[in-house]
Design a protein around this motif. Structure first.
Motif, PDB file in Angstrom:
ATOM      1  N   SER A   1       0.707  -1.264   0.000  1.00 51.80           N
ATOM      2  CA  SER A   1       0.155   0.307   0.028  1.00 51.80           C
ATOM      3  C   SER A   1       0.873   1.453   0.094  1.00 51.80           C
ATOM      4  CB  SER A   1      -0.998  -0.007   1.401  1.00 51.80           C
ATOM      5  OG  SER A   1      -0.252   0.318   2.382  1.00 51.80           O
ATOM      6  N   PHE A   2      -0.091   2.453  -0.192  1.00 51.64           N
ATOM      7  CA  PHE A   2       1.222   3.619  -0.544  1.00 51.64           C
ATOM      8  C   PHE A   2       0.462   4.881   0.150  1.00 51.64           C
ATOM      9  CE2 PHE A   2       3.119   6.634  -3.321  1.00 51.64           C
ATOM     10  CZ  PHE A   2       3.947   5.942  -4.233  1.00 51.64           C
TER      11      PHE A   2
ATOM     12  N   PHE B   1       0.663   8.934   0.174  1.00 49.96           N
ATOM     13  CA  PHE B   1       1.011   9.763  -1.013  1.00 49.96           C
ATOM     14  C   PHE B   1       1.446  11.138  -0.580  1.00 49.96           C
ATOM     15  CE2 PHE B   1      -1.691   6.694  -2.731  1.00 49.96           C
ATOM     16  CZ  PHE B   1      -1.199   6.617  -4.181  1.00 49.96           C
TER      17      PHE B   1
ATOM     18  N   ASP C   1       1.102  14.051  -1.558  1.00 46.30           N
ATOM     19  CA  ASP C   1      -0.083  14.993  -1.494  1.00 46.30           C
ATOM     20  C   ASP C   1      -1.263  14.424  -0.826  1.00 46.30           C
ATOM     21  OD1 ASP C   1      -0.990  13.431  -3.435  1.00 46.30           O
ATOM     22  OD2 ASP C   1      -1.266  15.055  -4.874  1.00 46.30           O
TER      23      ASP C   1
ATOM     24  N   ALA D   1      -3.325  12.448  -1.249  1.00 42.69           N
ATOM     25  CA  ALA D   1      -4.518  11.802  -2.162  1.00 42.69           C
ATOM     26  C   ALA D   1      -5.695  11.394  -1.538  1.00 42.69           C
ATOM     27  CB  ALA D   1      -3.763  10.511  -2.995  1.00 42.69           C
ATOM     28  N   LEU D   2      -6.237  12.408  -0.658  1.00 40.85           N
ATOM     29  CA  LEU D   2      -7.645  11.666  -0.050  1.00 40.85           C
ATOM     30  C   LEU D   2      -8.940  12.271  -1.002  1.00 40.85           C
ATOM     31  CD1 LEU D   2      -7.012  13.285   3.633  1.00 40.85           C
ATOM     32  CD2 LEU D   2      -6.613  10.990   2.648  1.00 40.85           C
ATOM     33  N   LEU D   3      -9.827  11.742  -0.808  1.00 44.88           N
ATOM     34  CA  LEU D   3     -11.319  12.338  -1.512  1.00 44.88           C
ATOM     35  C   LEU D   3     -11.716  13.307  -0.861  1.00 44.88           C
ATOM     36  CD1 LEU D   3     -12.758   8.594  -1.845  1.00 44.88           C
ATOM     37  CD2 LEU D   3     -11.140   9.832  -3.498  1.00 44.88           C
ATOM     38  N   PRO D   4     -11.824  14.465  -1.657  1.00 43.78           N
ATOM     39  CA  PRO D   4     -12.159  15.764  -0.845  1.00 43.78           C
ATOM     40  C   PRO D   4     -13.842  15.647  -0.421  1.00 43.78           C
ATOM     41  CG  PRO D   4     -11.957  16.048  -3.076  1.00 43.78           C
ATOM     42  CD  PRO D   4     -11.265  14.752  -2.783  1.00 43.78           C
ATOM     43  N   TRP D   5     -14.471  14.914  -1.181  1.00 40.54           N
ATOM     44  CA  TRP D   5     -15.951  14.604  -0.950  1.00 40.54           C
ATOM     45  C   TRP D   5     -16.275  13.439   0.184  1.00 40.54           C
ATOM     46  CZ3 TRP D   5     -13.707  13.598  -5.603  1.00 40.54           C
ATOM     47  CH2 TRP D   5     -13.417  12.306  -5.847  1.00 40.54           C
TER      48      TRP D   5
ATOM     49  N   PHE E   1     -11.344   3.583   2.516  1.00 46.56           N
ATOM     50  CA  PHE E   1     -11.629   3.583   0.924  1.00 46.56           C
ATOM     51  C   PHE E   1     -10.854   2.256   0.235  1.00 46.56           C
ATOM     52  CE2 PHE E   1     -10.980   4.995  -3.382  1.00 46.56           C
ATOM     53  CZ  PHE E   1     -12.454   4.994  -3.722  1.00 46.56           C
TER      54      PHE E   1
ATOM     55  N   GLU F   1     -12.901  -0.602   0.927  1.00 43.38           N
ATOM     56  CA  GLU F   1     -14.098  -0.416   0.091  1.00 43.38           C
ATOM     57  C   GLU F   1     -13.827  -1.183  -1.095  1.00 43.38           C
ATOM     58  OE1 GLU F   1     -15.847   3.361   0.211  1.00 43.38           O
ATOM     59  OE2 GLU F   1     -16.835   2.925  -1.796  1.00 43.38           O
ATOM     60  N   LEU F   2     -12.547  -0.448  -1.730  1.00 43.67           N
ATOM     61  CA  LEU F   2     -12.163  -0.967  -3.208  1.00 43.67           C
ATOM     62  C   LEU F   2     -11.996  -2.565  -3.139  1.00 43.67           C
ATOM     63  CD1 LEU F   2      -9.914   1.773  -4.306  1.00 43.67           C
ATOM     64  CD2 LEU F   2     -12.334   1.433  -5.121  1.00 43.67           C
TER      65      LEU F   2
ATOM     66  N   HIS G   1     -10.803  18.838   4.092  1.00 40.89           N
ATOM     67  CA  HIS G   1     -10.485  20.286   3.999  1.00 40.89           C
ATOM     68  C   HIS G   1     -10.686  20.927   5.415  1.00 40.89           C
ATOM     69  CE1 HIS G   1     -14.739  21.825   4.501  1.00 40.89           C
ATOM     70  NE2 HIS G   1     -15.185  20.732   3.659  1.00 40.89           N
TER      71      HIS G   1
ATOM     72  N   ARG H   1      -5.434   4.861   6.044  1.00 46.11           N
ATOM     73  CA  ARG H   1      -5.775   4.152   4.870  1.00 46.11           C
ATOM     74  C   ARG H   1      -4.701   3.084   4.560  1.00 46.11           C
ATOM     75  NH1 ARG H   1      -6.904   8.032   0.163  1.00 46.11           N
ATOM     76  NH2 ARG H   1      -4.524   8.162   0.163  1.00 46.11           N
ATOM     77  N   ALA H   2      -3.341   3.572   4.417  1.00 43.78           N
ATOM     78  CA  ALA H   2      -2.558   2.614   4.069  1.00 43.78           C
ATOM     79  C   ALA H   2      -2.191   1.333   4.933  1.00 43.78           C
ATOM     80  CB  ALA H   2      -1.119   3.382   3.858  1.00 43.78           C
TER      81      ALA H   2
ATOM     82  N   SER I   1      -2.992  12.284  -8.475  1.00 43.29           N
ATOM     83  CA  SER I   1      -2.862  11.248  -7.423  1.00 43.29           C
ATOM     84  C   SER I   1      -3.943  10.448  -6.989  1.00 43.29           C
ATOM     85  CB  SER I   1      -1.710  11.726  -6.460  1.00 43.29           C
ATOM     86  OG  SER I   1      -2.393  12.710  -5.638  1.00 43.29           O
ATOM     87  N   LEU I   2      -5.064  10.893  -6.973  1.00 45.77           N
ATOM     88  CA  LEU I   2      -6.285  10.144  -6.828  1.00 45.77           C
ATOM     89  C   LEU I   2      -6.328   9.026  -7.487  1.00 45.77           C
ATOM     90  CD1 LEU I   2      -9.279  12.847  -6.159  1.00 45.77           C
ATOM     91  CD2 LEU I   2      -7.861  11.564  -4.387  1.00 45.77           C
TER      92      LEU I   2
ATOM     93  N   CYS J   1      -3.752   2.140  -6.993  1.00 45.85           N
ATOM     94  CA  CYS J   1      -3.072   1.291  -5.947  1.00 45.85           C
ATOM     95  C   CYS J   1      -3.666   0.433  -5.011  1.00 45.85           C
ATOM     96  CB  CYS J   1      -2.305   2.320  -5.311  1.00 45.85           C
ATOM     97  SG  CYS J   1      -0.717   1.899  -4.315  1.00 45.85           S
ATOM     98  N   PHE J   2      -4.922   1.001  -4.722  1.00 44.90           N
ATOM     99  CA  PHE J   2      -5.626  -0.088  -3.725  1.00 44.90           C
ATOM    100  C   PHE J   2      -6.614  -1.179  -4.553  1.00 44.90           C
ATOM    101  CE2 PHE J   2      -4.496   3.675  -0.875  1.00 44.90           C
ATOM    102  CZ  PHE J   2      -4.008   2.698   0.038  1.00 44.90           C
TER     103      PHE J   2
ATOM    104  N   GLU K   1     -14.927   0.875 -11.080  1.00 43.38           N
ATOM    105  CA  GLU K   1     -14.829   1.623  -9.703  1.00 43.38           C
ATOM    106  C   GLU K   1     -14.376   2.965  -9.745  1.00 43.38           C
ATOM    107  OE1 GLU K   1     -14.919  -1.603  -6.226  1.00 43.38           O
ATOM    108  OE2 GLU K   1     -13.271  -1.709  -7.547  1.00 43.38           O
TER     109      GLU K   1
END
Ligand SMILES: Nc1ncnc2c1ncn2[C@@H]1O[C@H](COP(=O)(O)OP(=O)(O)O)[C@@H](O)[C@H]1O
Ligand SMILES: [Mg+2]
Lengths: 267, 250
Positions: A92-93, A95, A97, A99-103, A112, A115-116, A146, A160-161, B147-148, B154-155, B161
């Motif tokens: 797992s990674f 990041f 920056d 790399a979070l989902l802003p929504w 997440f 979830e994937l 935010h 998350r990682a 990166s998103l 990556c996941f 999806e």
């Protein structure tokens, strides 16, 4: 007879298993830019290895090749003896920056990865809550990215990682976008993480002090094209408590030595 | 706007223009402009009639179907163009051509192909709306944080999806912006389509009123259409402002 034949094979496997990730003769070019040339490097299991080198020397490229996000031009990467052909659940990674989902809320962001992977909602949220607590963000489950500081966002990325329970955690300059105090706290937390979790960390940084402070093994990359110039394994101060590391004479020696070998590459 | 220190409600300047219309109508300069009061009286007298209601129904149906197709086709196509270089190179020139093309000129061709009915009007509406929706969805994907995408990959996200959980949401503010402009264009599309086909919905009503010189009827329908179009656009702008809140925060 068959038993005597098997034995060396078994031994070999045991030796290979010490290195959870092996990079073998990897080269990668972007058009005319040769980012990595014939790079070979091993990552011992359960340890933290830093990739240290000046900006543009191919650290991110190497990390993404290990992650399976980009393909090498030649050579191969082995994870647990198997050739990497793409991303997998064993890695797992984290990041640079975040790399979070802003929504999405902190809870959904941390969950997440699961979830994937198709983990049921109740189960993945349970796991996520546990890791949110572990990284010190309890109470922020329903906040949005935010609403958090940079340091807190990276804790979300870290949670998350960790929550997908991969063997190998790849981190691309994870602390470069957070302030100095937060970064120090992060480094201390990372040390206890390496001690307590039986995971392998591959950690990219351009900070010499950071690399020496957190690493079991430091691979120094020199640029254009990138190659491993030196591997340093700090010894004595690893056992010391976090407050005493920065005053240790071996710590200071290694920092100086690395600077001496890198200074000629800094314009 | 302030008048003598009092704050006037929005759009009160319309009253001035309304008064001017009334005045010109009263002067009886031309049969073409009846007084506003007469138009409004006519408006209320026809608004409940079966002819008007069925015209409104036909128009609403064609409009909703046309917009639906434009969104359901336009958003995925735009997102795929943003994702895929090859597809983008293939489609972008056409999207740009159709975006600026005088689509009204295509309607007669559509009539030949699809007949003088509601199908032609739906297709016209879709053609008016879809291009800007495609372009905006594409722009939304192109500006999103790379990166998103790497994170999802990556996941272990499958392409589907990644599409439904990352691309769509990351591009949502731009997509909604595109849909708003698309809907405004769709209003034009549905009216122009009806006028040219002229046996369906308001097109038929216009035909009926203007050929019988029923000017206040004509104006009444026009006022209704303008008001509808304006309301729809304001509604969407309001919706977009609510999403813009999170767009600014990403
Ligand atoms: N996508 C890309 N296209 C072209 N060149 C790239 C790309 N990514 C990286 N590079 C180049 O490859 C070299 C190594 O980059 P990178 O791996 O990002 O280095 P680092 O992470 O050590 O700063 C740099 O010279 C950079 O300009
Ligand atoms: Mg980098």
């Amino acid at each position: 007879m068959p038993q005597t034949k098997k034995k060396p094979v078994h031994l070999q496997e045991a030796q290979a298993a010490d290195n959870v990730v092996s990079v073998r003769n990897v080269s990668k070019s972007y058009g005319d830019v040769e980012a990595l040339r014939n790079l070979t490097l091993d990552f011992p299991r359960g340890q933290l290895t830093s990739l240290l080198g000046p900006s543009g020397c191919g650290k991110t490229t190497l990390l993404k090749i290990i992650a399976g996000l980009i393909e090498a031009d030649s050579g191969e990467v082995l994870v647990d003896g198997k050739t990497v052909t793409g991303p997998g659940p064993d890695r797992s990674f984290v990041f640079q920056d975040f790399a979070l989902l802003p929504w999405a809320t902190v809870l959904r962001n941390v969950a997440f990865g699961l979830e994937l992977r198709g983990v049921a909602r109740a189960e993945r949220e349970d796991t996520a809550r546990r890791f949110i607590k572990d990284v010190g963000l309890a109470g922020f489950e329903n906040s949005y990215p935010h609403e958090l500081s940079g340091g807190m966002r990276q804790r979300v990325g870290l949670a998350r990682a960790l929550s997908v329970d991969a063997d190998v955690i790849l981190m691309d300059e994870p602390f470069s976008a957070v302030d100095e105090q937060t970064r120090r706290k992060f480094q201390e937390d990372l040390l206890s993480l390496v001690k307590n979790e039986s995971k392998t960390f591959i950690f990219v940084t351009h900070s010499i002090e950071e690399a020496v402070y957190v690493s079991d093994q430091i691979a120094i990359l020199l640029p254009r094209p990138s190659r491993v110039s030196e591997i340093i394994r700090p010894g004595s101060f690893r056992q010391k408590s976090v407050e005493n590391i920065r005053r240790d004479s071996e710590y200071l020696d290694i920092v100086d030595r690395i600077w001496a070998s890198l200074r000629s590459y800094v314009e | 706007m302030y008048l003598f220190g009092y704050k006037l409600p929005g759009m009160s300047s319309l009253l001035v223009w309304g008064a001017l219309w009334e005045l010109i109508g009263r002067l009886d300069l031309t049969f073409f402009v009846p007084p506003l009061s007469k138009v409004i009286a006519t408006l209320f007298s026809i608004i409940g009639t079966p002819a008007f209601l069925s015209a409104l129904g036909d128009t609403a149906y064609a409009f909703v179907m046309g917009v639906l197709f434009a969104v359901v086709i336009g958003v995925p196509v735009g997102i795929l163009m943003g994702k895929n270089r090859l597809l983008d190179e293939l489609l972008l020139p056409w999207v740009n051509i159709f975006l600026s093309a005088p689509l009204t000129a295509l309607v007669p061709v559509l009539m030949v192909l699809f007949g003088f009915g509601v199908t032609t009007i739906i297709i016209t509406t879709t053609l008016f709306a879809i291009w800007i929706i495609i372009l905006n969805s594409r722009a939304g994907v192109m500006q999103m944080n790379r990166s998103l995408i790497e994170m999802a990959h990556c996941f272990g996200a499958s392409p589907l999806e990644a599409f439904t959980k990352i691309y769509f949401w990351a591009a949502l503010p731009e997509i909604l912006g595109g849909i708003r402009i698309g809907v405004i264009r769709a209003v034009k599309g549905v009216i122009i389509g009806q006028l040219l086909v002229s046996i369906v919905g308001f097109g038929a009503l216009f035909e009926l009123y203007s050929s019988n010189f029923l000017m206040s009827h004509f104006w009444a329908v026009l006022v209704v259409l303008f008001a509808l179009a304006f309301t729809i656009s304001e509604l969407l702008a309001w919706l977009e402002r609510r999403v813009a809140f999170y767009a600014a925060k990403r």
